[in-house]
Design a protein around this motif. Structure first.
Motif, PDB file in Angstrom:
ATOM      1  N   GLY A 193       0.924  -1.274  -0.058  1.00  0.00           N
ATOM      2  CA  GLY A 193      -0.093   0.157   0.153  1.00  0.00           C
ATOM      3  C   GLY A 193       0.793   1.150   0.144  1.00  0.00           C
ATOM      4  N   MET A 194       1.906   1.250   0.601  1.00  0.00           N
ATOM      5  CA  MET A 194       3.034   2.239   0.661  1.00  0.00           C
ATOM      6  C   MET A 194       3.468   2.776  -0.587  1.00  0.00           C
ATOM      7  N   GLU A 195       3.935   1.558  -1.134  1.00  0.00           N
ATOM      8  CA  GLU A 195       4.408   1.741  -2.439  1.00  0.00           C
ATOM      9  C   GLU A 195       3.563   2.369  -3.619  1.00  0.00           C
ATOM     10  N   LEU A 196       2.286   1.788  -3.392  1.00  0.00           N
ATOM     11  CA  LEU A 196       1.420   2.307  -4.409  1.00  0.00           C
ATOM     12  C   LEU A 196       1.161   3.878  -4.104  1.00  0.00           C
ATOM     13  N   HIS A 197       0.969   4.204  -2.701  1.00  0.00           N
ATOM     14  CA  HIS A 197       0.617   5.620  -2.307  1.00  0.00           C
ATOM     15  C   HIS A 197       1.851   6.556  -2.573  1.00  0.00           C
ATOM     16  N   GLN A 198       3.095   6.060  -2.425  1.00  0.00           N
ATOM     17  CA  GLN A 198       3.941   6.867  -2.612  1.00  0.00           C
ATOM     18  C   GLN A 198       4.275   7.362  -4.106  1.00  0.00           C
ATOM     19  N   LYS A 238      -3.795 -12.201   1.575  1.00  0.00           N
ATOM     20  CA  LYS A 238      -4.227 -11.242   2.547  1.00  0.00           C
ATOM     21  C   LYS A 238      -5.341 -10.606   2.249  1.00  0.00           C
ATOM     22  N   PRO A 239      -6.328 -10.055   2.996  1.00  0.00           N
ATOM     23  CA  PRO A 239      -7.503  -9.436   2.693  1.00  0.00           C
ATOM     24  C   PRO A 239      -7.122  -8.147   1.790  1.00  0.00           C
ATOM     25  N   ARG A 240      -7.938  -7.899   0.637  1.00  0.00           N
ATOM     26  CA  ARG A 240      -7.524  -6.823  -0.193  1.00  0.00           C
ATOM     27  C   ARG A 240      -8.467  -5.576   0.165  1.00  0.00           C
ATOM     28  N   ILE A 241      -7.857  -4.634   0.560  1.00  0.00           N
ATOM     29  CA  ILE A 241      -8.573  -3.274   1.022  1.00  0.00           C
ATOM     30  C   ILE A 241      -8.667  -2.122   0.125  1.00  0.00           C
ATOM     31  N   LEU A 242      -9.700  -1.439  -0.087  1.00  0.00           N
ATOM     32  CA  LEU A 242      -9.762  -0.153  -0.657  1.00  0.00           C
ATOM     33  C   LEU A 242      -9.935   0.825   0.465  1.00  0.00           C
ATOM     34  N   ILE A 243      -9.271   1.952   0.312  1.00  0.00           N
ATOM     35  CA  ILE A 243      -9.195   3.200   1.104  1.00  0.00           C
ATOM     36  C   ILE A 243      -9.980   4.315   0.270  1.00  0.00           C
ATOM     37  N   THR A 244     -10.808   4.892   1.057  1.00  0.00           N
ATOM     38  CA  THR A 244     -11.754   6.185   0.223  1.00  0.00           C
ATOM     39  C   THR A 244     -12.025   7.299   1.312  1.00  0.00           C
ATOM     40  N   GLY A 245     -12.191   8.207   0.623  1.00  0.00           N
ATOM     41  CA  GLY A 245     -12.740   9.562   1.916  1.00  0.00           C
ATOM     42  C   GLY A 245     -11.736  10.618   1.531  1.00  0.00           C
ATOM     43  N   SER A 262      -1.409  -4.557  10.199  1.00  0.00           N
ATOM     44  CA  SER A 262      -2.401  -5.399  10.583  1.00  0.00           C
ATOM     45  C   SER A 262      -2.918  -6.716   9.925  1.00  0.00           C
ATOM     46  N   GLY A 263      -2.181  -6.822   8.577  1.00  0.00           N
ATOM     47  CA  GLY A 263      -2.311  -7.935   7.902  1.00  0.00           C
ATOM     48  C   GLY A 263      -3.084  -8.126   6.646  1.00  0.00           C
ATOM     49  N   ALA A 264      -3.311  -6.760   6.312  1.00  0.00           N
ATOM     50  CA  ALA A 264      -4.029  -6.414   4.912  1.00  0.00           C
ATOM     51  C   ALA A 264      -3.107  -5.981   3.751  1.00  0.00           C
ATOM     52  N   SER A 265      -3.832  -5.957   2.763  1.00  0.00           N
ATOM     53  CA  SER A 265      -2.883  -5.576   1.463  1.00  0.00           C
ATOM     54  C   SER A 265      -3.679  -4.620   0.880  1.00  0.00           C
ATOM     55  N   ILE A 266      -3.653  -3.016   0.927  1.00  0.00           N
ATOM     56  CA  ILE A 266      -4.223  -1.881   0.227  1.00  0.00           C
ATOM     57  C   ILE A 266      -4.012  -2.402  -1.052  1.00  0.00           C
ATOM     58  N   VAL A 267      -5.224  -2.259  -1.838  1.00  0.00           N
ATOM     59  CA  VAL A 267      -4.970  -2.355  -3.234  1.00  0.00           C
ATOM     60  C   VAL A 267      -5.507  -1.171  -4.120  1.00  0.00           C
ATOM     61  N   ALA A 268      -6.157  -0.298  -3.429  1.00  0.00           N
ATOM     62  CA  ALA A 268      -6.789   0.872  -4.384  1.00  0.00           C
ATOM     63  C   ALA A 268      -7.143   1.986  -3.455  1.00  0.00           C
ATOM     64  N   TYR A 269      -6.929   3.115  -3.865  1.00  0.00           N
ATOM     65  CA  TYR A 269      -7.220   4.319  -3.097  1.00  0.00           C
ATOM     66  C   TYR A 269      -8.066   5.260  -4.080  1.00  0.00           C
ATOM     67  N   ARG A 317     -17.768   0.279  -9.063  1.00  0.00           N
ATOM     68  CA  ARG A 317     -16.764  -0.482 -10.108  1.00  0.00           C
ATOM     69  C   ARG A 317     -15.360  -1.007  -9.397  1.00  0.00           C
ATOM     70  N   LEU A 318     -15.027   0.073  -8.782  1.00  0.00           N
ATOM     71  CA  LEU A 318     -13.533  -0.263  -8.153  1.00  0.00           C
ATOM     72  C   LEU A 318     -13.509  -1.603  -7.168  1.00  0.00           C
ATOM     73  N   ALA A 319     -14.416  -1.676  -6.455  1.00  0.00           N
ATOM     74  CA  ALA A 319     -14.715  -2.865  -5.526  1.00  0.00           C
ATOM     75  C   ALA A 319     -14.739  -4.141  -6.126  1.00  0.00           C
ATOM     76  N   ASP A 320     -15.282  -4.052  -7.340  1.00  0.00           N
ATOM     77  CA  ASP A 320     -15.315  -5.331  -8.308  1.00  0.00           C
ATOM     78  C   ASP A 320     -14.095  -5.406  -8.937  1.00  0.00           C
ATOM     79  N   GLU A 321     -13.590  -4.524  -9.616  1.00  0.00           N
ATOM     80  CA  GLU A 321     -12.388  -4.670 -10.340  1.00  0.00           C
ATOM     81  C   GLU A 321     -11.121  -5.069  -9.532  1.00  0.00           C
ATOM     82  N   TYR A 322     -11.156  -4.452  -8.423  1.00  0.00           N
ATOM     83  CA  TYR A 322      -9.870  -4.768  -7.439  1.00  0.00           C
ATOM     84  C   TYR A 322     -10.138  -5.952  -6.545  1.00  0.00           C
TER      85      TYR A 322
END
Ligand code: BJ8
Length: 389
Positions: A193-198, A238-245, A262-269, A317-322
């Motif tokens: 998630g950090m690589e994605l975000h950075q 790992k559970p795949r997490i989307l962050i929004t907001g 905490s054990g998840a993988s962030i896959v989309a922002y 759409r993102l929830a399905d695609e990711y």
């Protein structure tokens, strides 16, 4: 701080390194334009030959100074931006020849009134809704006014061809960023998630356009190659997490690292600076550049819009695609629009049987452990097959 691989280092440090670059840009005679929002059609200042830079505050240090003028119960992004502006501690703000604001949330609007006292500031009148002919005309007119105000402020003339060139340039960057973040659709995701975000966040502080695109190309190719070599075992199962907001630039460490620890993988922002503004391009074929910009920017799904269906459609759409297992909805403290809209996001995810949690936080670290406990429980329940509602 997560240890980022070598290729990511230059993105990791881009914001800090950009301080010196910003000084060099100014010394070379170029103009710099500070922007605060994804609704800003940056192609206009780009067409003026200026470098654009985000000047939203991301640290808590300047907040006590801001609170001497602004109320405490205000969004930390606004207080941090204003605090850095009045204490001359944001080099990007300091070097900006002009600021472009927009009428999004109330707090930002009132901050622009104060900022205009210390820096030339043009505020775009953004409609509160996206539907209807009148709304469209208003925003198109506002983009034309922005062009005129930019010309006046920077002492340049902007032609349609200049805008067309800027549209192409910015679209190329969007295509690359999209190709990058879409790598996380792979299962398991090859990115943390950090690589994605950075890469997404720090790209805005790389001012040499050609270098930025080369670096993005390189990083995409290198991640793809590693993936093909089977080098991405971290995120398996790992559970795949989307962050929004709300924007998370000021809380990235607290949110991203804590969730992934905490054990998840962030896959989309679904956030500004990430998918929200890079998902669609400006139409390069449209003969009227102002129509092209109006269509693109008016369609952005931010909670400051009434009837914000575009955000819901994107989240759906993102929830399905990711292939998302859980959604974490982050509202910055006192961000009423994202806070109120969280109910709609929750309903959407409940209907899709996707686990959902909402948090409200600020730029301080005081709630990190409390958040950790909540994230751990959320992720554990997803792992146990419970759809948290
Ligand atoms: S398009 S998300 S960048 S307005 S400042 S609304 S967090 S209370 S930043 Fe934003 Fe443009 Fe929308 Fe994106 Fe809330 Fe804070 Fe306001 Fe904020």
């Amino acid at each position: 701080m997560t240890n980022l691989p070598e290729k990511f280092e230059s993105f990791n440090e881009a914001r800090r390194a950009g301080f010196i670059k910003a000084k060099e840009i100014k010394e070379s005679g170029k103009k710099m334009v500070g922007v605060f929002c994804t609704y800003t059609p940056v192609e206009i200042p780009m067409a003026a030959g200026a470098v654009t830079v985000g000047v939203c505050g991301v640290s808590e240090e300047a907040i006590p100074d801001a609170e001497k003028v602004l109320p405490r119960n205000l969004c930390p992004l606004i207080k941090s931006s204003y605090g850095h502006a009045i204490t001359d501690t944001c080099p990007y703000f300091y070097f900006s020849d002009m600021l472009i604001g927009e009428t999004t949330c109330d707090g930002k609007k009132k901050m622009y009134e104060e900022l205009a006292k210390i820096k030339p500031t043009h505020v775009m009148h953004l409609p509160n809704m996206q539907r209807g002919e009148y709304t469209y005309k208003l925003w198109k007119e506002e983009i034309k006014v922005l062009k005129e105000e930019t010309e006046k402020a920077l002492g340049v003339t902007i032609s349609d061809q200049d805008i067309r060139d800027a549209i192409k340039d910015k679209n190329e960057e969007r295509r690359l960023l999209k190709e990058y973040y879409e790598l996380a659709k792979l299962n398991p995701s090859p990115l943390s998630g950090m690589e994605l975000h950075q890469v997404l966040y720090q790209s805005g502080f790389k001012f040499d356009r050609a270098d930025l695109k080369d670096e993005l190309r390189n990083i995409i190719d290198s991640v793809k190659q590693k993936y093909q070599e089977g080098n991405c075992q971290n995120n398996i199962d790992k559970p795949r997490i989307l962050i929004t907001g709300s924007p998370i630039g000021g809380i990235s460490e607290k949110i991203i690292t804590t969730i992934e620890d905490s054990g998840a993988s962030i896959v989309a922002y679904e956030l500004c600076g990430a998918i929200r503004n890079n998902d669609s391009l400006v139409d390069e074929e449209n003969e009227d550049v102002y129509d092209a910009l109006t269509e693109k920017y008016l369609s952005i799904g931010c909670s400051c819009m009434m009837h914000n269906d575009n955000r819901m459609e994107m989240l759906d759409r993102l929830a399905d695609e990711y292939k998302v297992d859980g959604v974490i909805d982050v509202a910055l403290q006192a961000c009423h629009t994202f806070n109120v809209e969280s109910f709609r996001v929750k309903q959407l995810m409940n209907n899709k049987n996707i686990a959902y949690m909402a948090i409200e936080t600020d730029y301080s670290k005081s709630d990190t452990e409390q958040l950790r406990t909540r994230f751990e429980a959320f992720i554990e329940m997803i792992e146990d097959g419970v759809c948290v509602k």
